[in-house]
Motif scaffolding. Structure first.
Motif, PDB file in Angstrom:
ATOM      1  N   LYS A 325       0.824  -1.210   0.000  1.00 24.17           N
ATOM      2  CA  LYS A 325       0.000   0.000   0.000  1.00 24.17           C
ATOM      3  C   LYS A 325       0.861   1.264   0.000  1.00 24.17           C
ATOM      4  O   LYS A 325       0.558   2.226  -0.712  1.00 24.17           O
ATOM      5  CB  LYS A 325      -0.931  -0.005   1.221  1.00 24.17           C
ATOM      6  CG  LYS A 325      -1.982  -1.097   1.207  1.00 24.17           C
ATOM      7  CD  LYS A 325      -2.731  -1.139   2.537  1.00 24.17           C
ATOM      8  CE  LYS A 325      -3.656  -2.316   2.630  1.00 24.17           C
ATOM      9  NZ  LYS A 325      -4.311  -2.411   3.974  1.00 24.17           N
ATOM     10  N   PHE A 326       1.928   1.246   0.809  1.00 25.69           N
ATOM     11  CA  PHE A 326       2.782   2.431   0.883  1.00 25.69           C
ATOM     12  C   PHE A 326       3.540   2.640  -0.436  1.00 25.69           C
ATOM     13  O   PHE A 326       3.700   3.776  -0.896  1.00 25.69           O
ATOM     14  CB  PHE A 326       3.769   2.319   2.031  1.00 25.69           C
ATOM     15  CG  PHE A 326       4.612   3.551   2.228  1.00 25.69           C
ATOM     16  CD1 PHE A 326       4.023   4.772   2.512  1.00 25.69           C
ATOM     17  CD2 PHE A 326       5.990   3.502   2.112  1.00 25.69           C
ATOM     18  CE1 PHE A 326       4.791   5.920   2.670  1.00 25.69           C
ATOM     19  CE2 PHE A 326       6.763   4.626   2.272  1.00 25.69           C
ATOM     20  CZ  PHE A 326       6.161   5.851   2.556  1.00 25.69           C
ATOM     21  N   ALA A 327       3.996   1.564  -1.037  1.00 24.90           N
ATOM     22  CA  ALA A 327       4.671   1.674  -2.314  1.00 24.90           C
ATOM     23  C   ALA A 327       3.747   2.261  -3.371  1.00 24.90           C
ATOM     24  O   ALA A 327       4.153   3.102  -4.188  1.00 24.90           O
ATOM     25  CB  ALA A 327       5.189   0.302  -2.765  1.00 24.90           C
ATOM     26  N   SER A 328       2.496   1.835  -3.361  1.00 29.31           N
ATOM     27  CA  SER A 328       1.518   2.381  -4.301  1.00 29.31           C
ATOM     28  C   SER A 328       1.294   3.858  -4.039  1.00 29.31           C
ATOM     29  O   SER A 328       1.152   4.665  -4.984  1.00 29.31           O
ATOM     30  CB  SER A 328       0.198   1.611  -4.166  1.00 29.31           C
ATOM     31  OG  SER A 328      -0.786   2.123  -5.016  1.00 29.31           O
ATOM     32  N   TYR A 329       1.279   4.243  -2.744  1.00 25.64           N
ATOM     33  CA  TYR A 329       1.090   5.663  -2.404  1.00 25.64           C
ATOM     34  C   TYR A 329       2.247   6.509  -2.915  1.00 25.64           C
ATOM     35  O   TYR A 329       2.035   7.575  -3.495  1.00 25.64           O
ATOM     36  CB  TYR A 329       0.948   5.814  -0.889  1.00 25.64           C
ATOM     37  CG  TYR A 329       0.837   7.253  -0.444  1.00 25.64           C
ATOM     38  CD1 TYR A 329      -0.339   7.964  -0.609  1.00 25.64           C
ATOM     39  CD2 TYR A 329       1.939   7.906   0.123  1.00 25.64           C
ATOM     40  CE1 TYR A 329      -0.429   9.295  -0.215  1.00 25.64           C
ATOM     41  CE2 TYR A 329       1.859   9.228   0.519  1.00 25.64           C
ATOM     42  CZ  TYR A 329       0.661   9.918   0.345  1.00 25.64           C
ATOM     43  OH  TYR A 329       0.585  11.237   0.720  1.00 25.64           O
ATOM     44  N   LEU A 330       3.486   6.039  -2.694  1.00 22.37           N
ATOM     45  CA  LEU A 330       4.642   6.788  -3.177  1.00 22.37           C
ATOM     46  C   LEU A 330       4.602   6.936  -4.703  1.00 22.37           C
ATOM     47  O   LEU A 330       4.930   8.002  -5.244  1.00 22.37           O
ATOM     48  CB  LEU A 330       5.942   6.107  -2.750  1.00 22.37           C
ATOM     49  CG  LEU A 330       6.344   6.175  -1.282  1.00 22.37           C
ATOM     50  CD1 LEU A 330       7.755   5.619  -1.101  1.00 22.37           C
ATOM     51  CD2 LEU A 330       6.256   7.594  -0.728  1.00 22.37           C
ATOM     52  N   THR A 331       4.183   5.898  -5.377  1.00 24.23           N
ATOM     53  CA  THR A 331       4.068   5.965  -6.838  1.00 24.23           C
ATOM     54  C   THR A 331       3.052   7.006  -7.259  1.00 24.23           C
ATOM     55  O   THR A 331       3.252   7.727  -8.232  1.00 24.23           O
ATOM     56  CB  THR A 331       3.666   4.585  -7.399  1.00 24.23           C
ATOM     57  OG1 THR A 331       4.674   3.625  -7.062  1.00 24.23           O
ATOM     58  CG2 THR A 331       3.507   4.632  -8.913  1.00 24.23           C
ATOM     59  N   SER A 332       1.984   7.116  -6.487  1.00 26.90           N
ATOM     60  CA  SER A 332       0.929   8.089  -6.815  1.00 26.90           C
ATOM     61  C   SER A 332       1.424   9.528  -6.676  1.00 26.90           C
ATOM     62  O   SER A 332       0.875  10.449  -7.327  1.00 26.90           O
ATOM     63  CB  SER A 332      -0.300   7.885  -5.933  1.00 26.90           C
ATOM     64  OG  SER A 332      -0.071   8.348  -4.602  1.00 26.90           O
ATOM     65  N   LEU A 333       2.458   9.747  -5.856  1.00 24.03           N
ATOM     66  CA  LEU A 333       3.004  11.094  -5.704  1.00 24.03           C
ATOM     67  C   LEU A 333       3.876  11.503  -6.874  1.00 24.03           C
ATOM     68  O   LEU A 333       4.090  12.685  -7.123  1.00 24.03           O
ATOM     69  CB  LEU A 333       3.832  11.177  -4.405  1.00 24.03           C
ATOM     70  CG  LEU A 333       3.098  10.908  -3.100  1.00 24.03           C
ATOM     71  CD1 LEU A 333       4.060  11.028  -1.922  1.00 24.03           C
ATOM     72  CD2 LEU A 333       1.923  11.875  -2.926  1.00 24.03           C
ATOM     73  N   ASN A 334       4.399  10.503  -7.583  1.00 24.87           N
ATOM     74  CA  ASN A 334       5.268  10.752  -8.737  1.00 24.87           C
ATOM     75  C   ASN A 334       4.820   9.894  -9.909  1.00 24.87           C
ATOM     76  O   ASN A 334       5.512   8.938 -10.297  1.00 24.87           O
ATOM     77  CB  ASN A 334       6.733  10.429  -8.385  1.00 24.87           C
ATOM     78  CG  ASN A 334       7.249  11.311  -7.279  1.00 24.87           C
ATOM     79  OD1 ASN A 334       7.527  12.484  -7.496  1.00 24.87           O
ATOM     80  ND2 ASN A 334       7.382  10.762  -6.085  1.00 24.87           N
ATOM     81  N   PRO A 335       3.639  10.172 -10.457  1.00 23.79           N
ATOM     82  CA  PRO A 335       3.113   9.337 -11.531  1.00 23.79           C
ATOM     83  C   PRO A 335       3.987   9.403 -12.781  1.00 23.79           C
ATOM     84  O   PRO A 335       4.674  10.378 -13.012  1.00 23.79           O
ATOM     85  CB  PRO A 335       1.718   9.914 -11.785  1.00 23.79           C
ATOM     86  CG  PRO A 335       1.797  11.314 -11.263  1.00 23.79           C
ATOM     87  CD  PRO A 335       2.777  11.296 -10.132  1.00 23.79           C
TER      88      PRO A 335
END
Length: 335
Positions: A325-335
């Motif tokens: 979940k956290f990895a997905s969140y970080l990815t969402s910050l830098n699409p």
């Protein structure tokens, strides 16, 4: 923390026959293998300890119970102790297994409960369940002929028999050791390999080591001084594996108190909020936004908060859920 003699011999916990079993040995069926009544030597932190197969295990907190349930050991679990910080067990992937065993207490672990319930194994962490101050330690339980198991990630400062391991490695070690104790090595290998596969999948898509990782602050609790995660607890591995950098990675501690000045100097771009059952994440976020000590932090100004469930932050299989979940969140910050 008081010290203990560096050498002590644990009380015999089972039959007189001791069988040395390597963790990598072949699997065994608990119900049919005649060796199940014999002792097996497994390390409890840095100390080799003889175990017989437990039939009345008591788990402290969700991480301990989840480890047992993930290995299919529900029939060997008497019940669990779940303090208020732990979110409802109905949220667990193993909710159906929790329903099959007894909730023994909604308070801290104590010796009287374990003895009165005739438990033959207690699963907890050092200074997280087990406590010299509260009079329930592996040494005390040894004298009572009650077996005990400690999470490897909590062993780095266990008096007399310390053991240091990275948190995710500690999770794998625990599952392998529990697999040996309960004679379900094949199941343990299957579960560990599944978790490692998921971790490797996240690692493969995370920012490269050469990239400048986002500074991340985990906020556990505390207003005058914050409580946070050092390098010896799962959130450190969650942050690092996902491609971030725990701003307190340099602290050789588990959960520890710091000061707000250190937080502001680190300028975290993301704040992970550890969501307790009795301390909701929204209240913590509201505090960070309102406090003059934290309102100017980059993460607060950008509203970059990630909520980590309590059981995703303490040692247990759900650490990997939190990682994904956290990895997905970080990815969402830098699409």
């Amino acid at each position: 923390m008081s010290s203990r003699p560096a050498i002590r011999r644990p009380a015999r916990l089972g039959s007189a026959l001791t069988v040395a079993l390597l963790l990598g040995g072949c699997g065994a069926d608990i119900d049919t293998d005649p060796k199940a009544d014999a002792d097996v030597m497994v390390r409890r932190c840095g100390e080799p300890v003889p175990y017989t197969v437990p039939k009345r295990a008591v788990a402290y907190e969700g991480g301990s119970a989840d480890k047992l349930f993930s290995l299919g050991l529900t029939d060997h679990v008497l019940g669990y102790v779940m303090p208020p910080a732990n979110p409802p067990v109905s949220e667990s992937p193993w909710a159906a297994e929790y329903a099959k065993v007894e909730m023994l207490s909604d308070d801290l672990l104590n010796k009287e409960l374990v003895v009165s319930k005739k438990s033959d194994l207690v699963v907890a962490g050092w200074n997280s369940g087990f406590s010299e101050q509260r009079g329930i330690t592996p040494e005390i339980l040894d004298r009572l002929r009650i077996q005990s198991f400690m999470h490897a990630e909590s062993c780095y400062n266990y008096p007399g028999f310390p053991e240091k391991t990275a948190p995710f490695d500690g999770l794998y070690t625990d599952l392998e050791r529990l697999g040996a104790i309960f004679r379900v090595e094949e199941k343990a290998t299957e579960v560990v390999n599944g978790l490692k596969k998921r971790v490797n999948a996240v690692r493969a898509t995370a920012p490269t080591p050469a990239a400048d990782p986002l500074p991340v602050f985990l906020y556990d609790s505390g207003m005058d001084q914050p409580f946070t995660a050092g390098s010896q607890v799962p959130p450190n591995d969650i942050i690092k594996t996902a491609g971030g950098r725990n701003i307190f990675d340099g602290l050789n501690e588990r959960w520890t108190q710091v000061n707000w000045e250190a937080v502001t100097q680190a300028e975290p771009e993301v704040i992970i909020i550890l969501d307790y059952g009795d301390q909701p994440a929204k209240e913590k976020i509201d505090f960070l936004k309102a406090s003059p000590l934290t309102s100017a932090l980059p993460a607060v100004r950008k509203n970059q908060f990630f909520v980590l469930d309590y059981n995703e932050g303490i040692s247990g299989p759900r650490n990997i859920d939190g990682l994904e979940k956290f990895a997905s969140y970080l990815t969402s910050l830098n699409p």
